[in-house]
Each structure stands twice: as structure tokens, then as C-alpha cells.
Design a protein around this motif. Structure first.
Motif, PDB file in Angstrom:
ATOM      1  N   ASP A  69       7.039  13.258   9.753  1.00 45.47           N
ATOM      2  CA  ASP A  69       5.805  13.769   9.154  1.00 45.47           C
ATOM      3  C   ASP A  69       5.810  13.607   7.638  1.00 45.47           C
ATOM      4  O   ASP A  69       4.759  13.337   7.042  1.00 45.47           O
ATOM      5  N   ALA A  70       6.964  13.738   7.018  1.00 46.90           N
ATOM      6  CA  ALA A  70       7.071  13.526   5.567  1.00 46.90           C
ATOM      7  C   ALA A  70       6.750  12.076   5.209  1.00 46.90           C
ATOM      8  O   ALA A  70       6.063  11.805   4.213  1.00 46.90           O
ATOM      9  N   ILE A 118       4.814  10.016   6.909  1.00 48.08           N
ATOM     10  CA  ILE A 118       3.369   9.824   7.093  1.00 48.08           C
ATOM     11  C   ILE A 118       2.607  10.431   5.924  1.00 48.08           C
ATOM     12  O   ILE A 118       1.652   9.835   5.417  1.00 48.08           O
ATOM     13  N   ASP A 119       3.030  11.609   5.466  1.00 51.36           N
ATOM     14  CA  ASP A 119       2.379  12.236   4.310  1.00 51.36           C
ATOM     15  C   ASP A 119       2.481  11.354   3.070  1.00 51.36           C
ATOM     16  O   ASP A 119       1.512  11.193   2.331  1.00 51.36           O
ATOM     17  N   GLU A 120       3.650  10.780   2.823  1.00 49.21           N
ATOM     18  CA  GLU A 120       3.834   9.912   1.652  1.00 49.21           C
ATOM     19  C   GLU A 120       2.899   8.702   1.700  1.00 49.21           C
ATOM     20  O   GLU A 120       2.342   8.305   0.680  1.00 49.21           O
ATOM     21  N   THR A 173       0.039   8.466   3.513  1.00 50.99           N
ATOM     22  CA  THR A 173      -1.339   8.957   3.433  1.00 50.99           C
ATOM     23  C   THR A 173      -1.731   9.267   1.997  1.00 50.99           C
ATOM     24  O   THR A 173      -2.841   8.960   1.565  1.00 50.99           O
ATOM     25  N   GLU A 174      -0.807   9.848   1.250  1.00 50.33           N
ATOM     26  CA  GLU A 174      -1.073  10.224  -0.144  1.00 50.33           C
ATOM     27  C   GLU A 174      -0.865   9.060  -1.108  1.00 50.33           C
ATOM     28  O   GLU A 174      -0.914   9.247  -2.322  1.00 50.33           O
ATOM     29  N   THR A 189      -1.722   5.720  14.047  1.00 47.48           N
ATOM     30  CA  THR A 189      -1.811   6.318  12.711  1.00 47.48           C
ATOM     31  C   THR A 189      -1.302   5.336  11.666  1.00 47.48           C
ATOM     32  O   THR A 189      -1.947   5.105  10.638  1.00 47.48           O
TER      33      THR A 189
END
Length: 157
Positions: A68-69, A71-73, A75-76, A99
Motif C-alpha cells: 500500500d505504501a 501504491i501511495d507513492e 499515486t502521489e 490499479t
């Protein structure tokens, strides 16, 4: 070659219920490193622990992170990859690959394995390269398919 010239590959590992995932992930990471591509493993806590136990000297596991970290990186827009290999043996793996296909600039490879590999391959409705093999305990069917793909996958820019 500088760090900026180095290509990076994300290896996404979901729940490690199917035995071939760990050995195939280590095999893939080794092959990427041999080709000068820096692999980053993102996985669930259980998947990362299995990888750590399988490679205690960290010969292949230079960088690992939570799925999840990672994916967050992406996405951001703090990080992205050239290649992304998603190990898939259930519907959530398909969702992770989907995704990645939409949030990342990486060329996505869906590595589908397990008893229902053919059915899962039929669920793929997003842009990616599909590598599917009915492999549960014996990694060789998936290894053969991955070897075929690796011959040209890492050469593409």
C-alpha cells in the motif's frame, strides 16, 4: 551508468497462499538484477517475511516496502517505475494489477498462476502483458512462460 540511468522494476506480491510465488519472485528479482534493472519488492507483511527468510543475506532483496505504501507513492507522483510485475493468484491480485495499469507509467506484466490461472487471465480488461500458467506447487510452468517474456521485456524502453 548513474542512478538516474538505472531502470527500476516494481515486483508486487499479494497474499502468499500459493507456494510458487516466493520462489518465482526471487527468480524474477535475480533476473532483473542480472540485466541491470533495480528491483523493488512491494508486498503484504506475510509475503515480505517469506522473502526475507528465503534471502537472509539480502543478495536479491535490496529494497522492500509495503504494497500500500508503494501504491501511495505512485499515486502521489513521488515515485514510479519502468516495469511492474504483479503476481496474481486471486481477484485481489487482478485488482492490484489494474490499479498499477492506471496509476503508473510502468509497463505492467500480470504474472498469473495457481489453479484458476486461465479464469483470472480472462478477467484482465486493462492494458498489460499477461503471463499465465497453471502453477501451484511446481514453479516450472510459470518459469518457462516468464523466461519467454523476459527475453524481450527488459529490452523495451
Amino acid at each position: 551508468m548513474t542512478e538516474n540511468d538505472t531502470r527500476h522494476a516494481l515486483v508486487l506480491l499479494g497474499c502468499p497462499q500459493v507456494p510458487v510465488q516466493t520462489s518465482m519472485a526471487l527468480y524474477l528479482v535475480h533476473n532483473l538484477a542480472q540485466r541491470g534493472i533495480r528491483p523493488v519488492i512491494a508486498g503484504t507483511p506475510a509475503a515480505r517475511k517469506l522473502m526475507e527468510v528465503a534471502d537472509p543475506g539480502r543478495h536479491y532483496l535490496e529494497e522492500m516496502t509495503d504494497i500500500d505504501a508503494a501504491i501511495d507513492e505512485i499515486t502521489e507522483k513521488r515515485r514510479d517505475f519502468d516495469l511492474c510485475f504483479v503476481f496474481i493468484h486471486n481477484d485481489s491480485g487482478v485488482a492490484y494489477a489494474g490499479t498499477m495499469a492506471y496509476i503508473s507509467e510502468a509497463r505492467v506484466y500480470a504474472l498469473i498462476f495457481g489453479e484458476h490461472a486461465e479464469d483470472l487471465a480472462g478477467e484482465i480488461e486493462f492494458p498489460c502483458e499477461v503471463v499465465a500458467a497453471k502453477a501451484t506447487h511446481n514453479p516450472m510452468p510459470l518459469k518457462r512462460r516468464l523466461d519467454e517474456v523476459m527475453q524481450w521485456a527488459v529490452l523495451r524502453r
